[in-house]
Design a protein around this motif. Structure first.
Motif, short mmCIF file in Angstrom:
data_model
loop_
_atom_site.label_atom_id
_atom_site.label_comp_id
_atom_site.label_asym_id
_atom_site.label_seq_id
_atom_site.Cartn_x
_atom_site.Cartn_y
_atom_site.Cartn_z
N GLU A 146 0.83 -1.21 0.00
CA GLU A 146 0.00 0.00 0.00
C GLU A 146 0.86 1.25 0.00
O GLU A 146 0.54 2.25 -0.67
CB GLU A 146 -0.94 -0.02 1.21
CG GLU A 146 -1.78 1.24 1.40
CD GLU A 146 -2.70 1.54 0.21
OE1 GLU A 146 -3.13 2.71 0.10
OE2 GLU A 146 -2.97 0.64 -0.60
N ARG A 147 1.97 1.22 0.73
CA ARG A 147 2.88 2.38 0.74
C ARG A 147 3.45 2.61 -0.66
O ARG A 147 3.55 3.75 -1.12
CB ARG A 147 4.02 2.15 1.73
CG ARG A 147 3.60 2.20 3.18
CD ARG A 147 4.81 2.00 4.10
NE ARG A 147 4.43 2.00 5.50
CZ ARG A 147 5.30 1.90 6.51
NH1 ARG A 147 6.60 1.80 6.24
NH2 ARG A 147 4.87 1.89 7.76
N ARG A 148 3.83 1.52 -1.33
CA ARG A 148 4.37 1.66 -2.68
C ARG A 148 3.31 2.22 -3.63
O ARG A 148 3.61 3.02 -4.52
CB ARG A 148 4.85 0.29 -3.18
CG ARG A 148 6.06 -0.28 -2.45
CD ARG A 148 7.23 0.65 -2.47
NE ARG A 148 8.47 0.02 -2.06
CZ ARG A 148 9.50 0.67 -1.55
NH1 ARG A 148 9.43 1.99 -1.39
NH2 ARG A 148 10.60 0.02 -1.21
N ARG A 149 2.07 1.77 -3.45
CA ARG A 149 0.99 2.27 -4.31
C ARG A 149 0.80 3.77 -4.12
O ARG A 149 0.68 4.53 -5.09
CB ARG A 149 -0.31 1.53 -3.99
CG ARG A 149 -1.46 1.85 -4.95
CD ARG A 149 -2.80 1.41 -4.39
NE ARG A 149 -3.18 2.18 -3.20
CZ ARG A 149 -3.64 3.43 -3.25
NH1 ARG A 149 -3.78 4.05 -4.41
NH2 ARG A 149 -3.97 4.06 -2.14
N ARG A 150 0.77 4.21 -2.83
CA ARG A 150 0.59 5.64 -2.56
C ARG A 150 1.77 6.46 -3.09
O ARG A 150 1.59 7.57 -3.59
CB ARG A 150 0.41 5.87 -1.05
CG ARG A 150 -0.90 5.33 -0.49
CD ARG A 150 -1.25 6.00 0.82
NE ARG A 150 -0.20 5.86 1.81
CZ ARG A 150 -0.16 4.93 2.76
NH1 ARG A 150 -1.14 4.02 2.81
NH2 ARG A 150 0.82 4.88 3.63
N GLU A 151 2.98 5.92 -2.95
CA GLU A 151 4.16 6.62 -3.43
C GLU A 151 4.09 6.80 -4.94
O GLU A 151 4.39 7.89 -5.47
CB GLU A 151 5.42 5.86 -3.04
CG GLU A 151 6.71 6.56 -3.44
CD GLU A 151 7.95 5.80 -3.00
OE1 GLU A 151 9.05 6.38 -3.08
OE2 GLU A 151 7.83 4.63 -2.57
N ALA A 152 3.71 5.74 -5.65
CA ALA A 152 3.59 5.83 -7.11
C ALA A 152 2.50 6.81 -7.51
O ALA A 152 2.64 7.59 -8.48
CB ALA A 152 3.30 4.45 -7.68
N GLU A 153 1.42 6.82 -6.75
CA GLU A 153 0.32 7.73 -7.04
C GLU A 153 0.75 9.18 -6.87
O GLU A 153 0.43 10.05 -7.69
CB GLU A 153 -0.86 7.41 -6.12
CG GLU A 153 -2.11 8.22 -6.39
CD GLU A 153 -3.24 7.83 -5.46
OE1 GLU A 153 -4.30 7.44 -5.97
OE2 GLU A 153 -3.05 7.92 -4.22
N CYS A 154 1.49 9.45 -5.80
CA CYS A 154 1.98 10.81 -5.57
C CYS A 154 2.94 11.24 -6.67
O CYS A 154 2.92 12.38 -7.14
CB CYS A 154 2.68 10.89 -4.21
SG CYS A 154 1.57 10.78 -2.79
N LYS A 155 3.79 10.32 -7.10
CA LYS A 155 4.75 10.63 -8.16
C LYS A 155 4.02 10.96 -9.46
O LYS A 155 4.39 11.88 -10.19
CB LYS A 155 5.69 9.45 -8.36
CG LYS A 155 6.77 9.70 -9.39
CD LYS A 155 7.71 8.50 -9.50
CE LYS A 155 8.81 8.77 -10.51
NZ LYS A 155 9.74 7.60 -10.64
N GLU A 156 2.96 10.21 -9.72
CA GLU A 156 2.18 10.43 -10.94
C GLU A 156 1.49 11.78 -10.90
O GLU A 156 1.37 12.46 -11.93
CB GLU A 156 1.14 9.31 -11.05
CG GLU A 156 0.43 9.25 -12.39
CD GLU A 156 -0.50 8.06 -12.47
OE1 GLU A 156 -1.70 8.27 -12.71
OE2 GLU A 156 -0.03 6.92 -12.27
N LYS A 157 1.05 12.21 -9.72
CA LYS A 157 0.36 13.50 -9.58
C LYS A 157 1.32 14.65 -9.40
O LYS A 157 0.90 15.82 -9.36
CB LYS A 157 -0.59 13.44 -8.38
CG LYS A 157 -1.76 12.47 -8.57
CD LYS A 157 -2.66 12.47 -7.33
CE LYS A 157 -3.84 11.54 -7.52
NZ LYS A 157 -4.72 11.52 -6.31
N GLY A 158 2.62 14.33 -9.23
CA GLY A 158 3.61 15.38 -9.07
C GLY A 158 3.60 16.04 -7.70
O GLY A 158 3.99 17.21 -7.56
N ILE A 159 3.15 15.30 -6.70
CA ILE A 159 3.14 15.83 -5.34
C ILE A 159 4.08 15.01 -4.47
O ILE A 159 4.32 13.83 -4.73
CB ILE A 159 1.72 15.82 -4.74
CG1 ILE A 159 1.16 14.39 -4.72
CG2 ILE A 159 0.81 16.75 -5.52
CD1 ILE A 159 -0.21 14.28 -4.07
N PRO A 160 4.66 15.62 -3.44
CA PRO A 160 5.62 14.88 -2.59
C PRO A 160 4.92 13.78 -1.79
O PRO A 160 3.78 13.94 -1.36
CB PRO A 160 6.19 15.96 -1.67
CG PRO A 160 5.16 17.04 -1.64
CD PRO A 160 4.52 17.02 -3.00
#
Length: 595
Positions: free
Chosen positions: A271-285
C-alpha cells in the motif's frame, strides 16, 4: 498476553534470559555455567598468576558467588589487575583497570568468538538471514548507529505517546494503589510494544502477532539456553548440531517470528508503494512513514538485503540483542525507585520544573504570535491541533528529556551499581600483548573485571554507596558516554549503538511512571534490598507496591479535611494519619494484584 506473563516457567525463562548489560555476551555467559565442555587453557604467559583455590574446591564459582565484591577485591590486592580464574566451567583471564580499554580497542580480541564457542550463535543467527553472514557481520550495529540514533529525536514523541498509553492499560490509570507481582514481565510487554512501533511502524505494529514476536523471540532464545537443564551435555550437543548446520531456517525458533513480521508487513508495504507511485504520478511529494522498516526499504541496496524476509530477519536479530537488555535496565530503575524513594522524588521535582519551564516558553511563543497578529491586523492564530497546542505544553519532548540532568546522573549510577562484576568475555584471535608486557595467547579468553572500573577511586568517595546525583553538571559523565570508569555499554568500535535509544526510553518511562506514582515500595523490603545490593548482575524478581500520586493526594486531602472539621490536631498527627490511611488502603479491596 496475561497468560504468558502469569506462567511461572515463562517468568523463570525471562529472568534467566535477560542480562544486565547491553548485548548478547551477557546472555551467553549467564548460561555458560551449564556447559560440560571445558574451554581452552589459560594464556601461556606464566607471569599471569592463577588465583589459589579454596581447600576442597576445584573451581572459583562458589567463592565468587558467595560475595563477588570480597572475592574480586581480594584477587586485585593479592594478584594485581590481571589474573586467571576457573569460573563458569571456563578458564578465564580476568582483566581489570587500567588495562580494560586495551581489550575493547584491540581488534584481535573478539566477543563474538567467545559467545560462538559456547553457543554456536553465528550459525543460529545466519539461519534466519540471507545476506551479511560474514564472520564479523556488523549490519545490526550499523542499523542502529546509522538509521535509528540520528533520527531518535523524531521518534521521541511516538515513544512517549506509546509508553504513556501502555502504562495506562498495563499498570492502570494511576488512580489506585496496587501490587505488581511481576514487574519484569510487565515492563517487558511495555518495551516490546514500544520497540515494535519504532521498528515496524504504527500500521504494521497494530497486528498483535508483531508485538508478540518482539516479546516471544527472547523467550524462545532463552528456552534454547535453558534446554540444557539439568542435562549438562546440552552445550556439547548444541555446538555439534550448529556446527553441521542442524539448525536451518525451518528449525530455528526465530523463523516463525520472522514470518510473522513478513506477513504483517507485506500488505502495508504494498500500500505504501501504491501511494508513493500515485503521488509521483500526480507530481506531489510523498510523505514517507517514520519507522525503521521504511528507512530500511529505502536503503536496502546500501545494506545488501535480498528481500523482505531477509530484512525482517535482521530486524529480529536487532530486537533480540536490544529489547531484553532495555527491559532489564528499566526494571532495575523501578527497583531503585523502591530502594531509595527520596531520590525518586528528586527526579519528580526536576521533571516538574523542566515541564513548567517548557510550558512557560510555549506560552511566550503563543503570546508573541498573537501580538504579531494584532500588529498586522491579521486574525488571531488558532493553536488547537498545532505544535503550540496548549494541551501539549507539558508533554514529554526531546528537549525536556535532555534537560533532565539529574535523571542522567541517576541512570549512570544505576548502570554502575548493578553491572555484573565479571562480564563481556573476549577470545584472542592472535596473541595480544598488554602495555605492561603480559600477554594473552591465541585461543585463550579474557573476561572484564567490571568492578575494577565501576568501583575504582575515579568514581569519587564512597564507591560502595548508591549516590545517584554525584554526576550532575559533569557532561563527560553522561550515561551514554563510555570511558574507563563506565563500560556498561562496552567501549571502542563495538560500543552499543542502541544505548541512546535505551537511555531515552528509560528517561521517558521513568518520567511518566513518577507522574503516576508518588511512592514505589518493595512488597518485602528486606528481601528486595538484599537482592538489589548483594545479588548483582542478575535480573530481580521482587514484587512492588505502587502508591498512586493522585490517590495519595486525595487521601491526604480527605484526612486533613476530616480532622479539621472534627478536632484541632497538629500537622504531625495529620501526617501520621495520612500514612495510616494509605497503609489501610493497601490492604483493602481497592488494591489490584497484576499477574
Amino acid at each position: 498476553m496475561s497468560g504468558f506473563l502469569a506462567d511461572p516457567e515463562t517468568r523463570k525463562i525471562l529472568r534467566a534470559a535477560v542480562p544486565v548489560t547491553i548485548g548478547l555476551a551477557s546472555l551467553a555467559y549467564l548460561a555458560v555455567k551449564l556447559t560440560s565442555k571445558p574451554s581452552n587453557g589459560f594464556t601461556a604467559d606464566e607471569s599471569i598468576p592463577t588465583v589459589r583455590l579454596r581447600e576442597g574446591e576445584s573451581v572459583h564459582d562458589i567463592e565468587y558467588r558467595e560475595n563477588p565484591e570480597r572475592f574480586l577485591e581480594y584477587c586485585e590486592k593479592t594478584y594485581g589487575p590481571i589474573f586467571n580464574i576457573h569460573l563458569m566451567n571456563q578458564k578465564l583471564t580476568v582483566v581489570g583497570h587500567p588495562y580494560i580499554k586495551e581489550v575493547f580497542t584491540n581488534s584481535n580480541f573478539s566477543s563474538t568468538d567467545a559467545i560462538d564457542e559456547v553457543t554456536g550463535l553465528r550459525k543460529y543467527s545466519a539461519s534466519i538471514v540471507k545476506s551479511n553472514c560474514e564472520i564479523d557481520n556488523s549490519t545490526m550495529h550499523e542499523l542502529l548507529r546509522d538509521v535509528l540514533t540520528p533520527k531518535l529525536q523524531l521518534f521521541t514523541e511516538r515513544i512517549a505517546g506509546h509508553l504513556d498509553l501502555t502504562l495506562g492499560y498495563t499498570f492502570g490509570g494511576g488512580f489506585e494503589t496496587k501490587v505488581v507481582d511481576d514487574p519484569l514481565g510487565l515492563v517487558f510487554h511495555i518495551i516490546a510494544g514500544t520497540m515494535a512501533k519504532v521498528f515496524m511502524g504504527m500500521e504494521i505494529a497494530q497486528d498483535p502477532k508483531v508485538t508478540e514476536s518482539f516479546i516471544f523471540c527472547t523467550r524462545d532464545f532463552g528456552q534454547m539456553l535453558q534446554a540444557g537443564v539439568p542435562d549438562r551435555s546440552f552445550w556439547h550437543m548444541f555446538s555439534v548440531n550448529t556446527k553441521y548446520g542442524y539448525l536451518d531456517g525451518a528449525l530455528n525458533p526465530l523463523h516463525k517470528h520472522v514470518q510473522a513480521l513478513v506477513t504483517a508487513s507485506t500488505p502495508v508495504i504494498l500500500e505504501r508503494r501504491r501511494r508513493e507511485a500515485e503521488c509521483k504520478e500526480k507530481g506531489i511529494p510523498y510523505e514517507r512513514p517514520l519507522d525503521i522498516m521504511q528507512i530500511l526499504l529505502d536503503e536496502s541496496d546500501k545494506y545488501g538485503f535480498v528481500d523482505l524476509e531477509d530484512m525482517c530477519g535482521h530486524i529480529m536479530l536487532t530486537v533480540l540483542a536490544s529489547v531484553h537488555t532495555t527491559v532489564d535496565a528499566c526494571t532495575n530503575m523501578l527497583y531503585f525507585f523502591a530502594a531509595y524513594p527520596q531520590h525518586a522524588e528528586t527526579l519528580y521535582n526536576e521533571q516538574q520544573d523542566v515541564l513548567d519551564e517548557q510550558a512557560r516558553e510555549r506560552e511566550k511563543e503563543r503570546a508573541k504570535l498573537v501580538a504579531k497578529a494584532y500588529e498586522q491586523g491579521a486574525a488571531v492564530p488558532e493553536f488547537d491541533g498545532t505544535d503550540l497546542d496548549p494541551k501539549k505544553d507539558r508533554e514529554v519532548t526531546t528537549s525536556a528529556i535532555r534537560k533532565m540532568v539529574y535523571f542522567d546522573s541517576y541512570l549512570r549510577e544505576v548502570f554502575r551499581y548493578r553491572s555484573a562484576r565479571l562480564n563481556l568475555a573476549h577470545k584472542a584471535r592472535k596473541t595480544v600483548v598488554f602495555s605492561n608486557g603480559q600477554y594473552i595467547s591465541k585461543g585463550s579468553k579474557v573476561i572484564i573485571n567490571m568492578r575494577s572500573a565501576h568501583y575504582n577511586p575515579e568514581q569519587g568517595e564512597d564507591v560502595n554507596e548508591f549516590k545517584p546525583f554525584k554526576y550532575v553538571g559533569q557532561t563527560a559523565k553522561s550515561p551514554a558516554k563510555a570511558a574507563t570508569d563506565m563500560i556498561f555499554f562496552g567501549m571502542g568500535a563495538h560500543i552499543c549503538p542502541g544505548r541512546f535509544l535505551a537511555i531515552n526510553e528509560m528517561k521517558i518511562l521513568g518520567t511518566l511512571f513518577l507522574q503516576r506514582y508518588s511512592r514505589v515500595e518493595f512488597k518485602d523490603r528486606e528481601a528486595g534490598m538484599r537482592r538489589l545490593t548483594q545479588i548483582v548482575g542478575e535480573p530481580l524478581d521482587q514484587a512492588l507496591i505502587l502508591t498512586s500520586r493522585h490517590h495519595a493526594s486525595t487521601e491526604e486531602a480527605t484526612s486533613v479535611s476530616t480532622e479539621t472539621s472534627s478536632t484541632s490536631t497538629t500537622t504531625a498527627t495529620t501526617t501520621t494519619n495520612s500514612s495510616t490511611t494509605i497503609s489501610v488502603t493497601l490492604e483493602s479491596s481497592s488494591t489490584m494484584v497484576i499477574v
